[in-house]
Design a protein around this motif. Structure first.
Motif, PDB file in Angstrom:
ATOM      1  N   LYS A  28       0.645  -1.187  -0.092  1.00 21.19           N
ATOM      2  CA  LYS A  28       0.097  -0.173  -0.120  1.00 21.19           C
ATOM      3  C   LYS A  28       0.935   1.258   0.101  1.00 21.19           C
ATOM      4  CE  LYS A  28      -3.487   2.375   2.445  1.00 21.19           C
ATOM      5  NZ  LYS A  28      -4.078   2.850   3.739  1.00 21.19           N
ATOM      6  N   GLY A  29       1.796   1.262   0.610  1.00 21.72           N
ATOM      7  CA  GLY A  29       2.810   2.266   0.945  1.00 21.72           C
ATOM      8  C   GLY A  29       3.553   2.616  -0.649  1.00 21.72           C
ATOM      9  N   ARG A  30       3.734   1.598  -1.494  1.00 20.65           N
ATOM     10  CA  ARG A  30       4.635   1.817  -2.433  1.00 20.65           C
ATOM     11  C   ARG A  30       3.471   2.138  -3.745  1.00 20.65           C
ATOM     12  NH1 ARG A  30       8.260  -3.250  -3.185  1.00 20.65           N
ATOM     13  NH2 ARG A  30       8.767  -2.128  -5.104  1.00 20.65           N
ATOM     14  N   HIS A  31       2.374   2.218  -3.774  1.00 19.54           N
ATOM     15  CA  HIS A  31       1.336   2.599  -4.766  1.00 19.54           C
ATOM     16  C   HIS A  31       0.456   3.540  -4.199  1.00 19.54           C
ATOM     17  CE1 HIS A  31      -1.362   2.009  -7.878  1.00 19.54           C
ATOM     18  NE2 HIS A  31      -0.633   1.287  -8.607  1.00 19.54           N
ATOM     19  N   ASN A  32       0.698   4.672  -4.957  1.00 22.18           N
ATOM     20  CA  ASN A  32      -0.336   5.918  -4.487  1.00 22.18           C
ATOM     21  C   ASN A  32      -1.829   5.648  -4.523  1.00 22.18           C
ATOM     22  OD1 ASN A  32       2.120   7.308  -3.958  1.00 22.18           O
ATOM     23  ND2 ASN A  32       2.088   8.415  -5.826  1.00 22.18           N
ATOM     24  N   PRO A 125      -3.331  -1.046 -11.629  1.00 20.34           N
ATOM     25  CA  PRO A 125      -3.862   0.113 -12.450  1.00 20.34           C
ATOM     26  C   PRO A 125      -3.170   1.421 -12.103  1.00 20.34           C
ATOM     27  CG  PRO A 125      -5.893  -0.420 -11.299  1.00 20.34           C
ATOM     28  CD  PRO A 125      -4.934  -1.676 -10.881  1.00 20.34           C
ATOM     29  N   THR A 126      -2.615   2.161 -12.779  1.00 25.35           N
ATOM     30  CA  THR A 126      -2.168   3.606 -12.567  1.00 25.35           C
ATOM     31  C   THR A 126      -3.424   4.449 -12.474  1.00 25.35           C
ATOM     32  OG1 THR A 126      -1.444   3.849 -14.659  1.00 25.35           O
ATOM     33  CG2 THR A 126       0.205   3.057 -13.106  1.00 25.35           C
ATOM     34  N   PHE A 127      -4.425   4.133 -13.362  1.00 25.55           N
ATOM     35  CA  PHE A 127      -5.469   4.906 -13.317  1.00 25.55           C
ATOM     36  C   PHE A 127      -6.724   4.149 -13.032  1.00 25.55           C
ATOM     37  CE2 PHE A 127      -8.580   7.179 -16.232  1.00 25.55           C
ATOM     38  CZ  PHE A 127      -8.400   8.651 -15.966  1.00 25.55           C
ATOM     39  N   PRO A 128      -6.857   3.844 -11.687  1.00 24.13           N
ATOM     40  CA  PRO A 128      -8.264   2.854 -11.651  1.00 24.13           C
ATOM     41  C   PRO A 128      -9.538   3.453 -11.876  1.00 24.13           C
ATOM     42  CG  PRO A 128      -7.363   3.866  -9.576  1.00 24.13           C
ATOM     43  CD  PRO A 128      -6.513   4.394 -10.689  1.00 24.13           C
ATOM     44  N   LEU A 129     -10.247   2.508 -12.538  1.00 26.65           N
ATOM     45  CA  LEU A 129     -11.588   2.898 -12.970  1.00 26.65           C
ATOM     46  C   LEU A 129     -12.549   1.930 -12.453  1.00 26.65           C
ATOM     47  CD1 LEU A 129     -11.195   3.435 -16.926  1.00 26.65           C
ATOM     48  CD2 LEU A 129     -11.366   5.121 -14.825  1.00 26.65           C
ATOM     49  N   CYS A 130     -13.781   2.156 -11.797  1.00 25.96           N
ATOM     50  CA  CYS A 130     -14.935   1.183 -11.095  1.00 25.96           C
ATOM     51  C   CYS A 130     -15.390   0.337 -12.011  1.00 25.96           C
ATOM     52  CB  CYS A 130     -15.713   2.157 -10.427  1.00 25.96           C
ATOM     53  SG  CYS A 130     -16.710   3.402 -11.396  1.00 25.96           S
ATOM     54  N   GLU A 131     -15.497   1.084 -13.429  1.00 25.86           N
ATOM     55  CA  GLU A 131     -16.045   0.277 -14.745  1.00 25.86           C
ATOM     56  C   GLU A 131     -15.292   0.567 -15.834  1.00 25.86           C
ATOM     57  OE1 GLU A 131     -19.507  -1.336 -14.731  1.00 25.86           O
ATOM     58  OE2 GLU A 131     -19.883  -1.116 -12.635  1.00 25.86           O
TER      59      GLU A 131
END
Length: 172
Positions: A28-32, A125-131
């Motif tokens: 968790k600390g390594r991924h924003n 993902p670096t750009f997380p999308l709910c759908e």
């Protein structure tokens, strides 16, 4: 967790199963973008075939994100397969093909924890999308377009061409 090369050599081509849990707080600390994460359970097997060492398996965890478009929190059920090939650092196969995916081994162990952490983080993902087809928020009124239809006009006209738009209004 480390796998000793001598143990793989004694197994003479028979797979050595392994199971480990990665540190969720460190990931968790390594991924924003990760807001929360369950322990990452990894299971797989390691085997030596000839001069090469193969490690393969899968990792599973539930990861909490905030959607980059609509800002709603969601949980992603991550199931990540991994497969890595190793050879001793002085093995000629590594120097023959510089573009190969064979990782060099320094010492007499395969360090799994760091390897699996990297594989897990690279799969996030670096750009997380709910759908996949999330419509996001309206830039004018701020309503979530997934829940409510918005009647705002969101036409973006280049200010250099705005005078041209007035010209076409008069010609109609």
């Amino acid at each position: 967790m480390n796998i000793k090369l001598a143990e793989l050599e004694h197994r003479k081509g028979e797979a050595l199963p392994f199971q480990l849990t990665l540190d969720a707080a460190e990931l968790k600390g390594r991924h924003n973008e990760i807001r929360g994460i369950t322990p990452v359970n990894a299971e797989g097997e390691a085997v030596q075939l000839g001069n090469l060492y193969y490690v393969k398996g899968s990792m599973k965890a539930d990861v909490d994100f905030v959607c980059a478009r609509c800002l709603n929190p969601f949980t992603h059920h991550a199931a990540i397969d991994f497969s890595e090939t190793f050879a001793l650092a002085d093995d000629p196969i590594i120097s023959e093909d510089e573009d190969s995916d064979i990782l060099p081994l320094e010492g007499d162990e395969i360090e799994l924890t760091a390897l699996l952490q990297e594989d897990f983080l690279l799969a996030m993902p670096t750009f997380p999308l709910c759908e996949e087809d999330c419509k996001g928020l309206c830039p004018s009124c701020g309503v979530n377009r997934n829940e409510v239809a918005c009647s705002c006009k969101n036409e973006r006209i280049d200010p250099r061409l705005a005078g041209l738009a007035d010209f076409f209004k008069d010609s109609k």
